[in-house]
Design a protein around this motif. Structure first.
Motif, PDB file in Angstrom:
ATOM      1  N   ALA A  46       0.830  -1.204   0.000  1.00 50.68           N
ATOM      2  CA  ALA A  46       0.000   0.000   0.000  1.00 50.68           C
ATOM      3  C   ALA A  46       0.866   1.257   0.000  1.00 50.68           C
ATOM      4  CB  ALA A  46      -0.913   0.003   1.226  1.00 50.68           C
ATOM      5  N   LEU A  47       1.952   1.223   0.755  1.00 54.92           N
ATOM      6  CA  LEU A  47       2.837   2.395   0.829  1.00 54.92           C
ATOM      7  C   LEU A  47       3.481   2.690  -0.523  1.00 54.92           C
ATOM      8  CD1 LEU A  47       3.945   4.474   2.815  1.00 54.92           C
ATOM      9  CD2 LEU A  47       5.821   2.898   3.319  1.00 54.92           C
ATOM     10  N   MET A 182      -4.747  10.975  -0.113  1.00 53.93           N
ATOM     11  CA  MET A 182      -5.447  10.176   0.893  1.00 53.93           C
ATOM     12  C   MET A 182      -6.963  10.291   0.731  1.00 53.93           C
ATOM     13  SD  MET A 182      -3.304   8.507   2.608  1.00 53.93           S
ATOM     14  CE  MET A 182      -2.245   8.400   1.177  1.00 53.93           C
ATOM     15  N   ALA A 183      -7.449  11.502   0.457  1.00 55.40           N
ATOM     16  CA  ALA A 183      -8.886  11.691   0.261  1.00 55.40           C
ATOM     17  C   ALA A 183      -9.375  10.900  -0.946  1.00 55.40           C
ATOM     18  CB  ALA A 183      -9.200  13.181   0.096  1.00 55.40           C
ATOM     19  N   GLY A 184      -8.593  10.943  -2.041  1.00 55.67           N
ATOM     20  CA  GLY A 184      -8.978  10.214  -3.248  1.00 55.67           C
ATOM     21  C   GLY A 184      -8.986   8.710  -3.023  1.00 55.67           C
ATOM     22  N   GLU A 185      -7.978   8.206  -2.319  1.00 59.51           N
ATOM     23  CA  GLU A 185      -7.904   6.761  -2.104  1.00 59.51           C
ATOM     24  C   GLU A 185      -8.992   6.277  -1.144  1.00 59.51           C
ATOM     25  OE1 GLU A 185      -3.173   5.790  -2.861  1.00 59.51           O
ATOM     26  OE2 GLU A 185      -3.977   5.783  -0.830  1.00 59.51           O
ATOM     27  N   GLY A 194      -5.043   4.526   1.624  1.00 62.45           N
ATOM     28  CA  GLY A 194      -6.461   4.861   1.774  1.00 62.45           C
ATOM     29  C   GLY A 194      -7.328   3.620   1.757  1.00 62.45           C
ATOM     30  N   GLN A 195      -6.969   2.646   0.924  1.00 60.88           N
ATOM     31  CA  GLN A 195      -7.764   1.417   0.885  1.00 60.88           C
ATOM     32  C   GLN A 195      -7.615   0.630   2.183  1.00 60.88           C
ATOM     33  OE1 GLN A 195      -6.713  -1.526  -2.039  1.00 60.88           O
ATOM     34  NE2 GLN A 195      -8.700  -2.511  -1.906  1.00 60.88           N
ATOM     35  N   ARG A 201     -12.063   0.132   8.418  1.00 58.98           N
ATOM     36  CA  ARG A 201     -13.360   0.656   8.864  1.00 58.98           C
ATOM     37  C   ARG A 201     -14.481  -0.350   8.590  1.00 58.98           C
ATOM     38  NH1 ARG A 201     -15.935   4.567   4.928  1.00 58.98           N
ATOM     39  NH2 ARG A 201     -16.427   2.515   4.129  1.00 58.98           N
ATOM     40  N   GLU A 202     -14.474  -0.935   7.366  1.00 57.06           N
ATOM     41  CA  GLU A 202     -15.548  -1.868   7.007  1.00 57.06           C
ATOM     42  C   GLU A 202     -15.502  -3.135   7.848  1.00 57.06           C
ATOM     43  OE1 GLU A 202     -15.063  -2.411   2.838  1.00 57.06           O
ATOM     44  OE2 GLU A 202     -16.049  -0.514   2.311  1.00 57.06           O
TER      45      GLU A 202
END
Length: 244
Positions: A46-47, A182-185, A194-195, A201-202
């Motif tokens: 992810a990074l 970050m907002a877009g991801e 971001g994912q 969260r999910e």
């Protein structure tokens, strides 16, 4: 000492705070989650993906924003025409560009890179313009006397003279680009930090959410302090704007 105090306060708040432990985990649980993501490779994947997007978007912002700021700083007619538009668009949060980006480019990497560019290019252009406008008029008159014009004026006089402001603008543009990414991801699930936040969260994995937040803060602080602050300090010392 400050870091130890913050960690201790965090642990106490997690233990005695108003939320249950699974909604506000302590530093040990967050550290375990961070270590688990690093060990199975999810964090590094992810990074790398987020930094790759940032490099592409921020690189384009620099390539567009610096020349745009130089032209706006030197050409009054361009400045009068574009300045209100640039300032107005600067007030628009970068995430507002995402719906338009998805319509134009679809669910692709280009959409997120476009949001990153729109989040940082205008801040860079405005800072460069301010830097050019602040160049000593005596220096410009001397350059004109010696016949320095066109590309030689931009590359040999304006860019070096406005360099401290340009570096400040690049630093500002980087912070906007990081936030826009970050907002877009977060809104467009396609890998990246971001994912990982969205998945945490999910799945109600609050330690994962907080671990990724710690990682985002660490990366932002590292680039800001190690890269930009070092370069900015050296340039200011070289230009006599800071004590050596």
């Amino acid at each position: 000492m400050v870091l130890v105090g913050l960690l201790a306060a965090w642990a106490l708040f997690a233990r005695f705070g108003p939320w249950p432990h699974h909604l506000f985990p302590g530093p040990l649980a967050v550290g375990d989650s961070l270590w688990a993501m690093a060990r199975d490779g999810r964090l590094w994947d992810a990074l790398v993906r987020s930094l790759s997007r940032l490099a592409q978007g921020y690189g384009l912002s620099v390539l567009i924003g610096v020349p745009l700021g130089l032209v706006m700083g030197r050409a009054a007619i361009v400045r009068r025409s574009l300045r209100p538009l640039v300032v107005g668009l600067q007030a628009l949060p970068s995430i507002c560009w995402l719906p338009l980006a998805l319509l134009w480019f679809g669910l692709t990497e280009t959409s997120i890179i476009f949001v990153v560019v729109m989040g940082s290019v205008l801040a860079i252009a405005i800072s460069v313009e301010d830097g050019v406008m602040g160049v000593d008029p005596l220096l410009l008159r001397m350059s004109a006397t010696y016949g320095v014009r066109g590309p030689r004026l931009f590359a040999g006089v304006l860019l070096p003279a406005a360099l401290p402001s340009i570096v400040t603008g690049l630093k500002l543009g980087w912070s906007f680009a990081w936030r826009a990414l970050m907002a877009g991801e977060l809104l467009y699930v396609s890998g990246g930090l971001g994912q990982l936040l969205t998945m945490g969260r999910e799945l109600m994995e609050i330690p994962q959410v907080m671990a990724v937040m710690v990682c985002i803060i660490a990366v932002g602080t590292f680039i800001d302090r190690v890269l930009f602050q070092t370069v900015e300090l050296r340039i200011r010392r070289r230009w006599g704007l800071a004590a050596s």
